[in-house]
Design a protein around this motif. Structure first.
Motif, PDB file in Angstrom:
ATOM      1  N   ILE A 258       0.885  -1.175   0.000  1.00 41.18           N
ATOM      2  CA  ILE A 258       0.000   0.000   0.000  1.00 41.18           C
ATOM      3  C   ILE A 258       0.909   1.207   0.000  1.00 41.18           C
ATOM      4  O   ILE A 258       1.799   1.338   0.858  1.00 41.18           O
ATOM      5  CB  ILE A 258      -0.898  -0.002   1.238  1.00 41.18           C
ATOM      6  N   GLN A 259       0.731   2.053  -0.998  1.00 42.78           N
ATOM      7  CA  GLN A 259       1.702   3.122  -1.197  1.00 42.78           C
ATOM      8  C   GLN A 259       1.032   4.389  -1.679  1.00 42.78           C
ATOM      9  O   GLN A 259      -0.128   4.395  -2.079  1.00 42.78           O
ATOM     10  CB  GLN A 259       2.738   2.684  -2.236  1.00 42.78           C
ATOM     11  N   ALA A 260       1.792   5.457  -1.614  1.00 45.33           N
ATOM     12  CA  ALA A 260       1.386   6.717  -2.236  1.00 45.33           C
ATOM     13  C   ALA A 260       2.674   7.395  -2.667  1.00 45.33           C
ATOM     14  O   ALA A 260       3.759   7.044  -2.197  1.00 45.33           O
ATOM     15  CB  ALA A 260       0.617   7.580  -1.265  1.00 45.33           C
ATOM     16  N   HIS A 261       2.526   8.336  -3.596  1.00 52.15           N
ATOM     17  CA  HIS A 261       3.710   9.017  -4.116  1.00 52.15           C
ATOM     18  C   HIS A 261       3.589  10.508  -3.840  1.00 52.15           C
ATOM     19  O   HIS A 261       2.561  11.113  -4.160  1.00 52.15           O
ATOM     20  CB  HIS A 261       3.844   8.745  -5.610  1.00 52.15           C
ATOM     21  N   PRO A 262       4.619  11.078  -3.231  1.00 56.34           N
ATOM     22  CA  PRO A 262       4.527  12.488  -2.828  1.00 56.34           C
ATOM     23  C   PRO A 262       4.541  13.440  -4.011  1.00 56.34           C
ATOM     24  O   PRO A 262       4.946  13.076  -5.113  1.00 56.34           O
ATOM     25  CB  PRO A 262       5.780  12.675  -1.964  1.00 56.34           C
TER      26      PRO A 262
ATOM     27  N   HIS B 250       8.591  13.365  -8.335  1.00 55.42           N
ATOM     28  CA  HIS B 250       7.226  12.897  -8.042  1.00 55.42           C
ATOM     29  C   HIS B 250       6.892  11.710  -8.963  1.00 55.42           C
ATOM     30  O   HIS B 250       7.655  11.400  -9.863  1.00 55.42           O
ATOM     31  CB  HIS B 250       6.206  14.027  -8.183  1.00 55.42           C
ATOM     32  N   LYS B 251       5.762  11.046  -8.667  1.00 52.10           N
ATOM     33  CA  LYS B 251       5.465   9.824  -9.437  1.00 52.10           C
ATOM     34  C   LYS B 251       3.957   9.616  -9.618  1.00 52.10           C
ATOM     35  O   LYS B 251       3.416   8.601  -9.190  1.00 52.10           O
ATOM     36  CB  LYS B 251       6.089   8.623  -8.716  1.00 52.10           C
ATOM     37  N   PRO B 252       3.289  10.588 -10.271  1.00 45.73           N
ATOM     38  CA  PRO B 252       1.911  10.285 -10.661  1.00 45.73           C
ATOM     39  C   PRO B 252       1.952   9.097 -11.619  1.00 45.73           C
ATOM     40  O   PRO B 252       2.955   8.902 -12.297  1.00 45.73           O
ATOM     41  CB  PRO B 252       1.459  11.561 -11.377  1.00 45.73           C
ATOM     42  N   GLU B 253       0.886   8.317 -11.666  1.00 48.95           N
ATOM     43  CA  GLU B 253       0.932   7.126 -12.510  1.00 48.95           C
ATOM     44  C   GLU B 253      -0.441   6.785 -13.078  1.00 48.95           C
ATOM     45  O   GLU B 253      -1.471   7.177 -12.538  1.00 48.95           O
ATOM     46  CB  GLU B 253       1.484   5.933 -11.727  1.00 48.95           C
ATOM     47  N   ALA B 254      -0.427   6.068 -14.202  1.00 47.19           N
ATOM     48  CA  ALA B 254      -1.667   5.530 -14.772  1.00 47.19           C
ATOM     49  C   ALA B 254      -1.414   4.080 -15.127  1.00 47.19           C
ATOM     50  O   ALA B 254      -0.310   3.709 -15.527  1.00 47.19           O
ATOM     51  CB  ALA B 254      -2.068   6.306 -16.027  1.00 47.19           C
TER      52      ALA B 254
ATOM     53  N   PRO C  26      -3.568   6.950  -1.910  1.00 43.78           N
ATOM     54  CA  PRO C  26      -3.115   5.606  -1.499  1.00 43.78           C
ATOM     55  C   PRO C  26      -3.585   4.547  -2.496  1.00 43.78           C
ATOM     56  O   PRO C  26      -4.685   4.655  -3.045  1.00 43.78           O
ATOM     57  CB  PRO C  26      -3.811   5.417  -0.147  1.00 43.78           C
ATOM     58  N   HIS C  27      -2.745   3.558  -2.760  1.00 42.72           N
ATOM     59  CA  HIS C  27      -3.153   2.491  -3.677  1.00 42.72           C
ATOM     60  C   HIS C  27      -2.298   1.252  -3.481  1.00 42.72           C
ATOM     61  O   HIS C  27      -1.187   1.328  -2.957  1.00 42.72           O
ATOM     62  CB  HIS C  27      -3.047   2.950  -5.137  1.00 42.72           C
ATOM     63  N   ALA C  28      -2.843   0.127  -3.897  1.00 48.14           N
ATOM     64  CA  ALA C  28      -2.086  -1.136  -3.908  1.00 48.14           C
ATOM     65  C   ALA C  28      -2.648  -1.993  -5.034  1.00 48.14           C
ATOM     66  O   ALA C  28      -3.853  -2.245  -5.074  1.00 48.14           O
ATOM     67  CB  ALA C  28      -2.240  -1.859  -2.580  1.00 48.14           C
TER      68      ALA C  28
HETATM   69 ZN   LIG Z   1       2.328   3.483  -7.178  1.00 47.87          ZN
END
Ligand SMILES: [Zn+2]
Length: 540
Positions: free
Chosen positions: A225-229, A250-254, A389-391
């Motif tokens: 379970i993670q998030a990216h600042p 930073h690390k926005p993602e799709a 937050p996501h996993a």
């Molecule tokens: Zn991620």
């Protein structure tokens, strides 16, 4: 016979025409092969008609320069699957003579095949079960797959697994010999030395590097379970704790599903979380009773502001994150015992049970009651902004993100968990998820994040019998092409040429760097899926 194998300057002759035919060259402006005929005149004013078949789809090949016609002024274009100008037409009719005259491109633009890095994280699918290992083997049958997890494939320039320029094989184009001079150069090095392939607008905005990273993920057991600042926060974390935060970006993602793809992401609507806290004793035991009451009251009150609701969620979520491990273990034991005796488990409950098997004693298992649980179907995508937050839980997917490896973790991992940083940084948004649906009305689907995240965008190319071909023009951004299914012929053309000068067979197991301004046409050989990662160049 195609124009590629014939000398471009020698017209074809037949036995029934004793003298070499008069050849005229006419320019045909850009047109759509939608069933219309095209009428034009040759240089000496002979009318010429090109009759097109009624195709289902338009034929968007750039602009054509070719054709010598004598005696009869009708050519019928009979094939949609390759550039019709390069097909033999009216093979049995001696009256028609023509010659395709490929222009030499003045541009150096062409695709460059890449060799990609693999990550063997513990959560990956095992050996040849993994989409990553399968992809590597498809691209190179001599690739040795070992008995271990194959979690991720990386396409890009990140130093942890950089891509390299690879000598192409199996191509009929001149790309083979030209690419060989770059063989074993990293893509990063290549871009530094050949910034023209990125284009001026790109280098102005992002420098001489790719701001994104494109991946295949093959997930057997849940990721942390993670998030990216956000960027500034990532820089601060990196400066203060470089061991745990080795990346300042930073690390926005799709993510776009290749198979059914299960994930937890962002907070559930608050009434759902309140319902879980009220009805699941083992979850409620992890937080103070009065905090549950306060949360339920704030959530249920029409008068509560958005900020008050976020604050209530943050308090109770942090309480859950910081709960001591003995109480967590007790609650997990109690809940697993209860659920295992149940014959009617909900999807959320069975996911909770699976997670407790994968990560025994890990408090992250309870987050399934706080975060949305979703399953994307192939072609569906999800965008995750900073501080969400996501996993990812199970399945295969293509992922694109800002070029970064900056992760704050809060559970479902033996790695370092930074509960305090995680709890403080999250947005606590409960807005609807940013889900992308695949375009079923055509071969292209775009997965474009909001403009405040210019680091990347993603395009899916899907060719079927119904949609056998499509063109795509890279604009001011270069791209990375990742083929995940089937094969297609790729006709391509740099910015200064008027017809595609070369073709290449692209198939699953291959990835390419595509320079900016490159125009490509995909023509289906078998059902085909590929992704093109790009960045978003600002206007002006
Ligand atoms: Zn991620």
């Amino acid at each position: 016979m195609s124009a590629y194998s014939a000398s471009p300057s020698t017209p074809r002759t037949t036995s029934r025409t004793p003298t070499p035919p008069r050849t005229t060259v006419v320019n045909v402006e850009e047109f759509e092969m939608d069933g219309r005929s095209i009428e034009t005149k040759s240089a000496d004013h002979v009318p010429i008609v090109f009759k097109a078949n009624p195709f289902k789809h338009t034929y968007p090949i750039l602009r054509h320069t070719c054709f010598g016609v004598q005696g009869k002024q009708t050519c019928e274009v009979r094939d949609t699957t390759t550039n019709p100008m390069f097909r033999d037409m009216e093979e049995d009719d001696p009256q028609i003579q023509y010659v395709a005259k490929p222009f030499r491109s003045k541009s150096v633009q062409k695709p460059y095949r890449l060799r990609c890095g693999v990550m063997n994280y513990a959560w990956g699918k095992q050996s040849t079960d993994s989409a990553v290992a399968q992809w590597m083997q498809e691209g190179d049958p001599t690739y040795q797959v070992e008995q271990r997890p194959y979690a991720e494939l990386w396409v890009g320039t990140h130093t942890n697994a950089p891509s390299y320029m690879q000598e192409s094989t199996g191509s009929s184009s001149n790309l083979v010999s030209e690419n060989s001079s770059f063989a074993n150069q990293s893509l990063h090095e290549f871009l530094q030395r050949n910034p023209a392939t990125l284009g001026d607008a790109h280098t102005e905005q992002f420098g001489t590097d790719l701001p994104y990273l494109l991946k295949i993920l093959s997930v057997a057991t849940a990721l942390s379970i993670q998030a990216h600042p956000e960027k500034s926060h990532a820089e601060r974390l990196h400066a203060s704790d470089p061991d745990h935060y080795p990346d300042p970006n930073h690390k926005p993602e799709a993510v776009v599903a290749l198979s059914n793809y299960k994930a937890m992401c962002s907070f559930r609507p608050l009434p759902e979380i309140a319902h879980h806290l009220q009805t699941i004793d083992e979850l409620r035991a992890l937080v103070h009773e009065d905090m549950v009451e306060r949360f339920v009251t704030v959530v249920g009150s029409d008068g509560s502001s958005v900020e008050a609701k976020k604050e209530a969620l943050k308090s109770i979520y942090m309480e859950l994150l910081l709960c001591d491990s003995a109480r967590v273990q007790q609650s997990i034991d109690a809940m697993t015992a209860r659920l295992r005796n149940s014959t009617d488990l909900s999807w959320v409950e069975s996911t909770f049970l699976d997670l407790t098997v994968q990560y025994p004693g890990d408090g992250g298992c309870f987050q399934v009651f706080f975060l949305n649980l979703i399953e994307l179907k192939p072609g569906e995508g999800l965008f995750l902004a900073a501080n969400e937050p996501h996993a990812y839980i199970h399945g295969d997917a293509v992922e694109i993100m800002a070029r970064s490896d900056n992760v704050v973790r809060a559970g479902l991992t033996p790695k370092f968990k930074d509960h305090k940083v995680m709890g403080e940084m999250l947005s606590y948004d409960t807005q609807p998820l940013h889900i992308f649906r695949p375009n079923n009305e055509g071969p292209l689907t775009s997965y474009c994040p909001p403009p405040e995240y210019p680091d990347f965008k993603l395009l899916r190319v899907s060719l079927t019998e119904e949609w056998p071909g499509v063109s795509y023009e890279l604009g001011k951004s270069s791209g990375c092409l990742l083929v995940t299914q089937g094969s297609a012929t790729l006709l391509y053309c740099g910015k200064d040429c008027t017809i595609p000068t070369a073709r290449l067979e692209v198939s699953v197991g291959s990835a390419y760097f595509l320079p900016s301004r490159l125009s490509v046409y995909f023509s289906r050989m078998t059902d085909f899926v590929a992704f093109i990662g790009e960045c978003q160049i600002r206007a002006g």
